[in-house]
Scaffold this motif. Structure first.
Motif, mmCIF file in Angstrom:
data_model
loop_
_atom_site.group_PDB
_atom_site.id
_atom_site.type_symbol
_atom_site.label_atom_id
_atom_site.label_comp_id
_atom_site.label_asym_id
_atom_site.label_seq_id
_atom_site.Cartn_x
_atom_site.Cartn_y
_atom_site.Cartn_z
ATOM 1 N N TYR A 29 -1.605 -6.235 15.756
ATOM 2 C CA TYR A 29 -1.493 -6.367 14.297
ATOM 3 C C TYR A 29 -1.777 -4.990 13.692
ATOM 4 O O TYR A 29 -2.822 -4.384 13.976
ATOM 5 C CB TYR A 29 -2.486 -7.394 13.765
ATOM 6 N N VAL A 30 -0.859 -4.503 12.861
ATOM 7 C CA VAL A 30 -0.990 -3.180 12.242
ATOM 8 C C VAL A 30 -1.281 -3.361 10.758
ATOM 9 O O VAL A 30 -0.522 -4.034 10.057
ATOM 10 C CB VAL A 30 0.301 -2.352 12.429
ATOM 11 N N PHE A 31 -2.380 -2.764 10.305
ATOM 12 C CA PHE A 31 -2.754 -2.868 8.895
ATOM 13 C C PHE A 31 -2.572 -1.515 8.222
ATOM 14 O O PHE A 31 -3.270 -0.547 8.526
ATOM 15 C CB PHE A 31 -4.197 -3.362 8.768
ATOM 16 N N ASP A 32 -1.579 -1.461 7.333
ATOM 17 C CA ASP A 32 -1.185 -0.280 6.581
ATOM 18 C C ASP A 32 -0.518 0.757 7.486
ATOM 19 O O ASP A 32 -0.746 0.811 8.706
ATOM 20 C CB ASP A 32 -2.361 0.344 5.821
ATOM 21 N N HIS A 69 -1.248 -2.667 -0.157
ATOM 22 C CA HIS A 69 -0.761 -2.458 -1.524
ATOM 23 C C HIS A 69 0.267 -1.332 -1.526
ATOM 24 O O HIS A 69 0.515 -0.705 -0.485
ATOM 25 C CB HIS A 69 -1.916 -2.163 -2.495
ATOM 26 N N GLY A 70 0.837 -1.060 -2.695
ATOM 27 C CA GLY A 70 1.995 -0.186 -2.788
ATOM 28 C C GLY A 70 1.721 1.277 -3.048
ATOM 29 O O GLY A 70 2.510 1.910 -3.763
ATOM 30 N N ASN A 74 -1.027 4.219 1.883
ATOM 31 C CA ASN A 74 -1.138 2.989 2.653
ATOM 32 C C ASN A 74 0.198 2.464 3.173
ATOM 33 O O ASN A 74 0.207 1.635 4.091
ATOM 34 C CB ASN A 74 -1.806 1.899 1.808
ATOM 35 N N MET A 75 1.314 2.926 2.617
ATOM 36 C CA MET A 75 2.610 2.414 3.068
ATOM 37 C C MET A 75 3.679 3.493 3.155
ATOM 38 O O MET A 75 4.833 3.211 3.477
ATOM 39 C CB MET A 75 3.100 1.310 2.134
ATOM 40 N N ILE A 99 8.335 -1.558 -4.128
ATOM 41 C CA ILE A 99 8.106 -0.114 -4.099
ATOM 42 C C ILE A 99 8.621 0.471 -2.791
ATOM 43 O O ILE A 99 9.218 1.556 -2.767
ATOM 44 C CB ILE A 99 6.605 0.191 -4.296
ATOM 45 N N LEU A 100 8.400 -0.251 -1.693
ATOM 46 C CA LEU A 100 8.903 0.196 -0.397
ATOM 47 C C LEU A 100 10.428 0.305 -0.415
ATOM 48 O O LEU A 100 11.002 1.261 0.126
ATOM 49 C CB LEU A 100 8.449 -0.772 0.700
#
Length: 550
Positions: A29-32, A69-70, A74-75, A99-100
């Motif tokens: 599991y990948v967070f950000d 979040h956007g 973080n992304m 936003i992505l």
């Protein structure tokens, strides 16, 4: 019972580039997956992302990338990751994914697996599940993720603060956080950016009064630099401008599209009559929004100051208002901008990073979250190491055992077996990928060394033309130099360079030969001239030899 590994590919001992990996048995599991902007040490580099080779090698085990979040930190790396792992699932709230999508073209939007999720709706992945919780940040749809395992919950906070005046899309669901805490939290990964600051972040994250004062005291045009995804600040500005007779002109298609989307989907509450167009750009009392798009901070402002902007030409009556406090890493660049604005004779206003805060957790915010979660293990993430250390002190003061507080660097693996921390000394190789403009590949150290050499010592190009049949010299050698010497003042040196180059070329061309070893000539020219320049001038310019046949 499960074997759980937690480590970071980016985000520890640095600001930005956040990417945290949780492995539960064979599931990843990948967070950000964020970026950070260059500190200007790397010439020409726009932004930096984590090296994700580990994910490429283990692509079949990835359950998804979960975006909190956007914000780019973080992304921002997701589009680059999708080029290499197009099949991975990307989970995020509605606004985050919108936003992505701005960084993806129309074909990519349909090609990739972007899965919209909502706060408080569970996602099941076999034996594990993920539960997103709404958090307060400077952008709506910010999420905290709870990964449920057989040994307890792994909680990743994302960026947050507790501000009880923020309602609706910005509101933290404290009840859900407390409920997760009562169920049992094995490990809490919590942000550290403001861990050294006493008290709560609120109310210092709100600057409506300051904006109102700026609008009242400056009668001319106000050019405001904003971070496009900091919706709360944009809302504050719209609210205050709507109380005046001013109009707002939004520069740039990306920013215009984002704000229009936010208004249409109720992420921003705006009276559209306040929004002007390019015909209002030179109005005496207009407010102009400018922002940057995956470039170095203040890149668009710098173009305006230097007179390169197509639409905005600075006037002495203008005021430039930088609407976000400087965060660590851009203070020097902000100071440079303020100096350049002053030299242009234009009024400049910026927010104090001591009085005005971003929407990140200070010590009391952290204390409240720890008391709600009651984690067995505490893992400070996000921030410089001193911030992580200060975060650890907060946890220790609240009674968490020092042995249960985890301080690590990128790549250090934290392992839990049967719910207990086990010291394995395992380390995953981590690195950075340097992105220049729209180039999808890593620029690399060799390119940066070439740029450094060019910047410090300049370049010399030796060109020569030979006859294709006889191999006799038809023209040259000619000398072209940039950033090395001023030719008109150094004609004797240029003649010496030509003489030495001619001698090397002639020595490598024998009469009647049909083949010339050009690689040997180029190496000799570089070696002989390189030694000559260093001995006579103590410089090492880049030397390039170009030989062609006609």
């Amino acid at each position: 019972m499960s074997k759980i590994k937690i480590f970071s590919l980016g985000g520890l001992n640095e600001n930005g580039k956040n990417m945290y990996i949780v492995e539960v048995d064979k599931s990843i599991y990948v967070f950000d997956a964020g970026l950070k902007y260059d500190n200007e040490k790397n010439l020409g580099i726009d932004y930096i992302i984590p090296n994700f080779d580990y994910l490429i090698k283990n692509r079949k085990r990835i359950k998804g990338i979960f975006l909190s979040h956007g914000h780019e930190s973080n992304m921002g790396a997701v589009p680059d990751i999708l080029k290499s792992i197009p099949e991975v699932n990307i989970y995020g709230a509605k606004l985050t994914l919108e936003i992505l999508k701005q960084d993806l073209n129309d074909v990519e939007k349909k090609k990739y697996h972007l899965i919209e999720i909502k706060a408080h709706q569970k996602l099941s992945f076999g034996k594990e599940s993920i539960f997103p919780i709404a958090m307060t940040h400077s952008i709506p749809d910010a999420l905290c993720y709870v990964l449920y395992t057989k040994d307890g919950a792994i909680v990743y906070t994302g960026d947050f603060t507790f501000d009880h005046t923020m309602t609706g899309l910005y509101k933290t669901d404290i009840g859900k956080l407390a409920y997760v805490g009562k169920q049992g939290v094995l490990c809490l990964l919590c942000e550290s950016m403001y861990a050294e600051r006493d008290g709560y972040t609120s109310p210092n994250n709100r600057v409506s009064d300051f904006i109102r004062n700026v609008l009242a005291k400056n009668n001319g045009r106000i050019i405001m630099t904003i971070f496009s995804a900091h919706f709360y600040r944009i809302q504050e500005i719209f609210d205050e401008v709507s109380k005046t007779h001013r109009k707002i002109v939004i520069m740039g298609h990306t920013l215009q599209n984002l704000i229009n989307y936010a208004i249409n989907n109720n992420y921003l509450t705006v009276d559209r009559r306040v929004i002007g167009d390019l015909s209002n750009l030179d109005d005496k009392d207009v407010v102009v929004f400018i922002s940057d798009e995956k470039e170095k901070p203040f890149a668009n402002l710098e173009r305006v100051i230097k007179g390169y902007d197509k639409y905005i030409k600075l006037k002495k009556t203008d005021t430039i208002f930088i609407t976000e406090p400087a965060y660590e890493g851009i203070e020097k660049r902000l100071a440079t901008m303020m100096d350049e604005i002053a030299m242009a004779g234009v009024n400049a206003i910026s927010l104090s990073s001591k009085k005005h805060l971003l929407h990140h957790a200070s010590r009391e915010d952290l204390s409240l979250l720890i008391n709600l979660m009651e984690p067995k293990y505490y893992f400070p993430v996000k921030g410089e190491y001193r911030n992580q250390y200060a975060n650890a002190e907060v946890a220790e003061n609240l009674g968490i055992k020092k042995d249960n507080i985890i301080l690590k660097q990128n790549g250090d693996v934290v392992t839990f077996i049967r719910g207990n921390l086990v010291d394995t000394n395992e380390h995953i190789q981590t690195d950075e990928i340097l992105i220049d403009g729209k180039n999808q590949g890593d620029i690399g150290d060799l390119v940066l060394k070439d740029r450094e050499m060019l910047g410090e010592n300049g370049i010399i190009i030796i060109s020569c033309t030979l006859d294709k049949e006889s191999k006799k010299i038809l023209a040259g050698p000619e000398v072209l130099t940039r950033g090395f010497i001023y030719v008109k003042d150094n004609l004797d040196l240029v003649d010496e360079i030509k003489k030495m180059s001619l001698e090397i070329i002639e020595n490598n061309i024998s009469e009647g030969t049909k083949r010339v070893d050009y690689a040997k000539i180029k190496n000799e020219v570089r070696d002989v001239l390189g030694k000559y320049f260093y001995k006579s001038m103590e410089t090492k310019p880049m030397i390039i030899t170009v030989i062609q046949e006609v």
